[in-house]
Structures are given as C-alpha cells and as structure tokens.
Design a protein around this motif. Structure first.
Motif, PDB file in Angstrom:
ATOM      1  N   ALA A   1     -28.396  62.774  37.197  1.00  0.00           N
ATOM      2  CA  ALA A   1     -27.448  62.439  36.227  1.00  0.00           C
ATOM      3  C   ALA A   1     -27.167  63.743  35.703  1.00  0.00           C
ATOM      4  CB  ALA A   1     -27.773  61.479  35.429  1.00  0.00           C
ATOM      5  N   VAL A   2     -28.354  64.502  34.978  1.00  0.00           N
ATOM      6  CA  VAL A   2     -28.166  65.709  34.250  1.00  0.00           C
ATOM      7  C   VAL A   2     -27.145  66.702  35.294  1.00  0.00           C
ATOM      8  CG1 VAL A   2     -29.190  67.653  33.741  1.00  0.00           C
ATOM      9  CG2 VAL A   2     -30.074  65.480  32.799  1.00  0.00           C
ATOM     10  N   LEU A   3     -27.585  66.737  36.396  1.00  0.00           N
ATOM     11  CA  LEU A   3     -26.729  67.890  37.058  1.00  0.00           C
ATOM     12  C   LEU A   3     -25.250  67.375  37.569  1.00  0.00           C
ATOM     13  CD1 LEU A   3     -27.385  70.282  38.763  1.00  0.00           C
ATOM     14  CD2 LEU A   3     -27.962  68.839  40.796  1.00  0.00           C
ATOM     15  N   GLU A   4     -25.084  66.068  37.661  1.00  0.00           N
ATOM     16  CA  GLU A   4     -23.800  65.475  37.975  1.00  0.00           C
ATOM     17  C   GLU A   4     -22.971  65.701  36.709  1.00  0.00           C
ATOM     18  OE1 GLU A   4     -24.626  61.308  39.334  1.00  0.00           O
ATOM     19  OE2 GLU A   4     -23.733  61.952  41.248  1.00  0.00           O
ATOM     20  N   GLU A   5     -23.551  65.558  35.560  1.00  0.00           N
ATOM     21  CA  GLU A   5     -22.679  65.417  34.115  1.00  0.00           C
ATOM     22  C   GLU A   5     -22.255  66.952  34.050  1.00  0.00           C
ATOM     23  OE1 GLU A   5     -25.534  63.629  31.454  1.00  0.00           O
ATOM     24  OE2 GLU A   5     -25.300  61.597  32.560  1.00  0.00           O
ATOM     25  N   SER A   6     -23.160  67.779  34.292  1.00  0.00           N
ATOM     26  CA  SER A   6     -22.979  69.087  34.091  1.00  0.00           C
ATOM     27  C   SER A   6     -21.712  69.635  34.643  1.00  0.00           C
ATOM     28  CB  SER A   6     -24.124  70.289  34.310  1.00  0.00           C
ATOM     29  OG  SER A   6     -24.061  70.075  35.729  1.00  0.00           O
ATOM     30  N   VAL A   7     -21.335  69.286  35.890  1.00  0.00           N
ATOM     31  CA  VAL A   7     -20.247  69.640  36.542  1.00  0.00           C
ATOM     32  C   VAL A   7     -19.156  68.465  36.578  1.00  0.00           C
ATOM     33  CG1 VAL A   7     -21.025  71.249  38.025  1.00  0.00           C
ATOM     34  CG2 VAL A   7     -20.950  68.947  38.705  1.00  0.00           C
ATOM     35  N   ALA A   8     -18.947  67.497  35.797  1.00  0.00           N
ATOM     36  CA  ALA A   8     -18.376  66.405  35.730  1.00  0.00           C
ATOM     37  C   ALA A   8     -16.975  66.634  35.248  1.00  0.00           C
ATOM     38  CB  ALA A   8     -19.001  65.164  34.946  1.00  0.00           C
ATOM     39  N   GLY A   9     -16.001  66.356  35.841  1.00  0.00           N
ATOM     40  CA  GLY A   9     -14.774  66.532  35.489  1.00  0.00           C
ATOM     41  C   GLY A   9     -14.313  68.068  35.713  1.00  0.00           C
ATOM     42  N   THR A  10     -15.088  68.728  36.547  1.00  0.00           N
ATOM     43  CA  THR A  10     -14.704  70.221  36.744  1.00  0.00           C
ATOM     44  C   THR A  10     -14.279  70.336  38.013  1.00  0.00           C
ATOM     45  OG1 THR A  10     -16.707  70.817  36.905  1.00  0.00           O
ATOM     46  CG2 THR A  10     -15.939  70.851  34.742  1.00  0.00           C
ATOM     47  N   ALA A  11     -14.506  69.417  38.858  1.00  0.00           N
ATOM     48  CA  ALA A  11     -14.192  69.447  40.416  1.00  0.00           C
ATOM     49  C   ALA A  11     -12.886  70.201  40.502  1.00  0.00           C
ATOM     50  CB  ALA A  11     -14.591  68.306  40.970  1.00  0.00           C
ATOM     51  N   GLY A  12     -12.622  70.923  41.488  1.00  0.00           N
ATOM     52  CA  GLY A  12     -11.225  71.448  41.851  1.00  0.00           C
ATOM     53  C   GLY A  12     -11.003  72.653  40.770  1.00  0.00           C
ATOM     54  N   ALA A  13     -11.581  72.576  39.540  1.00  0.00           N
ATOM     55  CA  ALA A  13     -11.142  73.393  38.344  1.00  0.00           C
ATOM     56  C   ALA A  13     -11.078  74.922  39.113  1.00  0.00           C
ATOM     57  CB  ALA A  13     -11.854  73.262  37.307  1.00  0.00           C
ATOM     58  N   ALA A  14     -10.507  75.799  38.346  1.00  0.00           N
ATOM     59  CA  ALA A  14     -10.418  77.332  38.632  1.00  0.00           C
ATOM     60  C   ALA A  14     -11.918  77.886  38.616  1.00  0.00           C
ATOM     61  CB  ALA A  14      -9.330  78.272  37.882  1.00  0.00           C
ATOM     62  N   ASP A  15     -12.788  77.737  37.694  1.00  0.00           N
ATOM     63  CA  ASP A  15     -13.742  78.478  37.372  1.00  0.00           C
ATOM     64  C   ASP A  15     -15.144  78.320  38.154  1.00  0.00           C
ATOM     65  OD1 ASP A  15     -15.531  80.385  36.597  1.00  0.00           O
ATOM     66  OD2 ASP A  15     -14.714  80.315  34.463  1.00  0.00           O
ATOM     67  N   SER A  16     -15.414  78.457  39.238  1.00  0.00           N
ATOM     68  CA  SER A  16     -16.498  77.903  39.921  1.00  0.00           C
ATOM     69  C   SER A  16     -17.885  78.658  39.511  1.00  0.00           C
ATOM     70  CB  SER A  16     -16.345  78.490  41.664  1.00  0.00           C
ATOM     71  OG  SER A  16     -15.707  77.503  42.124  1.00  0.00           O
ATOM     72  N   ALA A  17     -17.652  79.895  38.813  1.00  0.00           N
ATOM     73  CA  ALA A  17     -18.645  80.434  38.209  1.00  0.00           C
ATOM     74  C   ALA A  17     -18.991  79.959  37.123  1.00  0.00           C
ATOM     75  CB  ALA A  17     -18.223  81.947  37.911  1.00  0.00           C
ATOM     76  N   GLU A  18     -18.159  79.339  36.474  1.00  0.00           N
ATOM     77  CA  GLU A  18     -18.607  78.563  35.057  1.00  0.00           C
ATOM     78  C   GLU A  18     -19.310  77.224  35.474  1.00  0.00           C
ATOM     79  OE1 GLU A  18     -18.894  79.310  32.188  1.00  0.00           O
ATOM     80  OE2 GLU A  18     -19.506  77.300  31.311  1.00  0.00           O
TER      81      GLU A  18
ATOM     82  N   LEU B   1     -21.202  76.747  38.326  1.00  0.00           N
ATOM     83  CA  LEU B   1     -22.534  77.035  38.803  1.00  0.00           C
ATOM     84  C   LEU B   1     -23.612  77.308  37.493  1.00  0.00           C
ATOM     85  CD1 LEU B   1     -24.476  77.359  41.295  1.00  0.00           C
ATOM     86  CD2 LEU B   1     -23.530  79.930  41.367  1.00  0.00           C
ATOM     87  N   ALA B   2     -22.994  77.890  36.878  1.00  0.00           N
ATOM     88  CA  ALA B   2     -23.705  78.517  35.487  1.00  0.00           C
ATOM     89  C   ALA B   2     -23.983  77.198  34.892  1.00  0.00           C
ATOM     90  CB  ALA B   2     -22.911  79.376  34.730  1.00  0.00           C
ATOM     91  N   ARG B   3     -23.184  76.269  34.660  1.00  0.00           N
ATOM     92  CA  ARG B   3     -23.477  74.905  34.009  1.00  0.00           C
ATOM     93  C   ARG B   3     -24.451  74.281  34.579  1.00  0.00           C
ATOM     94  NH1 ARG B   3     -17.790  72.490  31.701  1.00  0.00           N
ATOM     95  NH2 ARG B   3     -17.122  74.467  30.732  1.00  0.00           N
ATOM     96  N   ALA B   4     -24.434  74.020  35.796  1.00  0.00           N
ATOM     97  CA  ALA B   4     -25.284  73.295  36.996  1.00  0.00           C
ATOM     98  C   ALA B   4     -26.560  73.892  36.718  1.00  0.00           C
ATOM     99  CB  ALA B   4     -24.657  73.230  38.251  1.00  0.00           C
ATOM    100  N   VAL B   5     -26.901  75.047  36.961  1.00  0.00           N
ATOM    101  CA  VAL B   5     -28.159  75.814  36.928  1.00  0.00           C
ATOM    102  C   VAL B   5     -28.815  75.462  35.491  1.00  0.00           C
ATOM    103  CG1 VAL B   5     -29.338  77.917  37.262  1.00  0.00           C
ATOM    104  CG2 VAL B   5     -27.664  77.244  38.911  1.00  0.00           C
TER     105      VAL B   5
END
Lengths: 211, 211
Positions: free
Chosen positions: A77-94, A96-100
């Motif tokens: 859940a923590v991992l999911e929430e960290s990238v929630a709502g950002t799928a397809g967004a421009a900034d993949s680096a951001e 990945l950083a959030r997820a890690v």
DNA sequence: GTCTATAGAGTGATAGAC
DNA sequence: GTCTATCACTCTATAGAC
C-alpha cells in the motif's frame, strides 16, 4: 513497555488480547526467528498464559501468517500510494524517487515487522505462503512499471529493465536486515540516499552527475 | 546425492565424517534455519547416528560457527583477491567492477552457504559472533576503499561514500536471499549486471550512459 | 476468555557396548 | 569412531475448572 513502530501496523487489531499477542509475536519473531520463538515467550510478552494464545489463534503459524499478511499489505500500500495518481505523468524520475523513498522508509521505520515479513517466509504453511506470494509480486510490478515508463519516455537509460527492477527492490528490502534505530542514519536520510542511488541505477541523465 | 557448490567451500575439511556432517548441516540450515534443524536431521544427511555428531563437534552451535567462519573467510578472500595488486592503479572503475562481479558471483554460486553465513548470525553464541563481526568489517573496508580511491582520482562522483559502500554491499549480499539456480539468470550474468549498476551508483561518468 | 495442569511428541546431548 | 538406548528437558497444543 512501549511498542513503538509496531503499533502503527497492528494498532487496529481487536480484541485487545489478540493485538497484544500479535505485538509480542512480531517482536519475538524479529529477535529470535519463528522457530526459536516459543508460544510461552509470546504469551508472556502479552501478559498472558500460554493457553490463552490458542483462544485467539489456532496455531503459532497462524500468528506468523497474520503478521506476514498485514505487513505485506501495508508495504504494498505504501508503494502504491507513493506513485498513485502519477501514472503516465511526465516526470518518471520523480515517480521513481518517491517510490524508493517510501518503500525504503517503510522498511527502516518498521524494521521489526519488515524483518518478519522478509525473512520468515519459509516458516509459513504452503497455502499461506501462496497467498503471500501474490502480494509480493504486486510490489515488483509497481516498481517495474515505473522503470518501463521512464525508459519509454526517454528519461531512463536501462538495458535490463527486469533485472534493474529486481536490484532496486532487493536494495530496498535489505534495509530491513541491517537498519538499526541506533545507527547513524534516520529512515528519512536513507530514503533520500537510496532515491538518488535508484535514479543513478536507472540511468537518469542528471542524477547526481554534474553536467 | 551430489553436494555441488558446497563442496568447494568445505572440501578440505577432515576427517571425512566431519566434512559430511558439515555439508549436511549447511544444507539443513539453509533450508530450514538453524533452530528448526535437528541434530538427527544433520546426522541423517551425513549417514550417521545422532550421537556420532558429538564426536566431531561439541554442540550444534559449534557446527554453525564452523560454517559461518569458513564461509566468511571465503567471501572476504574472494573480494580481496578480486582487487589484489590493483591498489593505487589508475582504473578505479575496473577495480569496482571486478570487486562487485566477484562478490556477487560468490553469493550466487554459493547461495546455500551464503544464506547460512548471512542469515543465521543471530544464532551464534556471543563469543563466536564477536569473531565473525571482525571478518564482516573487513569486506566493508575493502569496498569502501575502492570507492574512496575512485573519488580521489576524480573517476567517481559520490556525495556519501560510506552510505554508497553500504548500499553496494547490501545489494551484493541480498543476492543470497533471492538467487535460485532455477532462475532465469546465471551467477555470471548477475555479476555483470550488478557491476554495471555499482558503477552507476558510484557516479562513474561513462557507465552505461551514452555521451 | 483466562487460568492451571498436563498430554504427547520431540529436542540436544550423554552413557556405555562394541 | 560409531552404534543403540536413553536421560532430562522443552515444545505445541489441549482439557477442564472458574
């Protein structure tokens, strides 16, 4: 006796006695391992007799399964929430950083639970193990998805996406093994460091590298 | 029954019965963990009665200590040899790649031994544990030394050398947890991938990044 | 729902024959 | 150096009183 970090994961469990047993079991399993932990030890930590344990859980293994399931659900859940709502967004680096950052912080902050979650899988019964594996696959997929999008967007330079995802995952998980609250780094600091390292592993062009 | 990878580490142990017990113990400890393994199981794998074990080892813990010591000595030696004679040499990137390749390959090829080495430390007696910690520190120092030289030479770009060394170490060690000979990658392939990832983590300017 | 008491199975380690 | 037999203990889990 304070339960600290563990409360966060299992605070909602009722009745009270069942929760106390769960908290005792997490600490005992993390300290000594599942097999070296006796039901007397768990019950003692919960302030009860050994027999009382079996009112709330059928076996010692069921206690482990409960911990493992809740722990896995929380970390996914923590991992999911960290990238929630950002799928397809421009900034993949951001992303990945959030997820890690989030995944590493969870493994450091909840290192007691995380140790049981990550290192006592072999003690689970066959059927329970199968249920847990489903949850574990989910986190791999989330991380791999972030890397795939970054490569597709031209933000990352990765020759082996599956292997790199596995390595980043492995790096995060292993935090649970060595982290100590008495160590020189806070969970936040480790999260920051590891987010940067993950970006480097992903071949993010500006990650920590002067142009 | 073939002993495969394990023979390499313990092939020199004599007498023959002591070696067979050691091989049985490594396999049993890796499969079930130290506490879940019975002396009957170990002796059975060695083709002997439970009592015969105590002719060659004082306790079950002494058997674990022997495995842990030899395993640690081997892994440190592998790391040491990988960078031997290259100290002060110009190419820090090559040194780091060699070290990671060798250390990762050892943990993959000897994953049975490595699992006991890395995950049964808590089962060691206090005095034995203290001896093992000395060996573990040595590998950290070797890796950190390679990173420090690379930074000094301007080959690497690292803001937190100690943290990065810890992370690279952690990445290598965790291979023992997830590696399987039935998996899709050979130890050599994982070694190659991880050497590249380590160079990226170290901020090596040309690592996998097109100019 | 919790207790005391204990069943029933297994544990690490030892004794003594060979 | 290895065996069979077993000691002394601990384990998970259950029975039955309260």
């Amino acid at each position: 006796m304070t339960t600290g970090e563990i409360d966060e994961s299992f605070g909602g469990v009722t009745p009270d006695a069942a929760r106390r047993l769960l908290l005792g079991a997490v600490r005992a399993f993390a300290e000594r391992g599942f097999h070296a932990t006796t039901t007397r030890d768990i019950a003692g930590r919960a302030g009860m007799s050994p027999a009382a344990l079996y009112i709330h859980y059928k076996t010692k293994e069921e206690l482990l399964f409960h911990i493992s399931r809740v722990g896995h659900e929380r970390s996914v859940a923590v991992l999911e929430e960290s990238v929630a709502g950002t799928a397809g967004a421009a900034d993949s680096a951001e992303r990945l950083a959030r997820a890690v950052r989030a995944f590493v912080r969870w493994h450091a902050e909840h290192h007691t639970t995380a140790r049981v979650v990550q290192y006592e899988l072999a003690a689970l019964g066959e059927e329970h193990y199968a249920q847990i594996v489903v949850l574990r696959r989910r986190s791999e997929e989330i991380l791999r998805g972030v890397l795939e999008e970054g490569v597709a967007a031209g933000e990352f330079d990765i020759s082996d996406i599956r292997g790199t995802a596995l390595a980043v995952m492995s790096l995060c998980i292993d935090v649970a093994r060595w982290f100590s609250p008495e160590g020189r780094r806070t969970p936040e600091e480790i999260g920051e460091l590891y987010a940067d390292l993950a970006l480097r592993m992903a071949g993010h062009r500006t990650a920590g590298l002067p142009a």
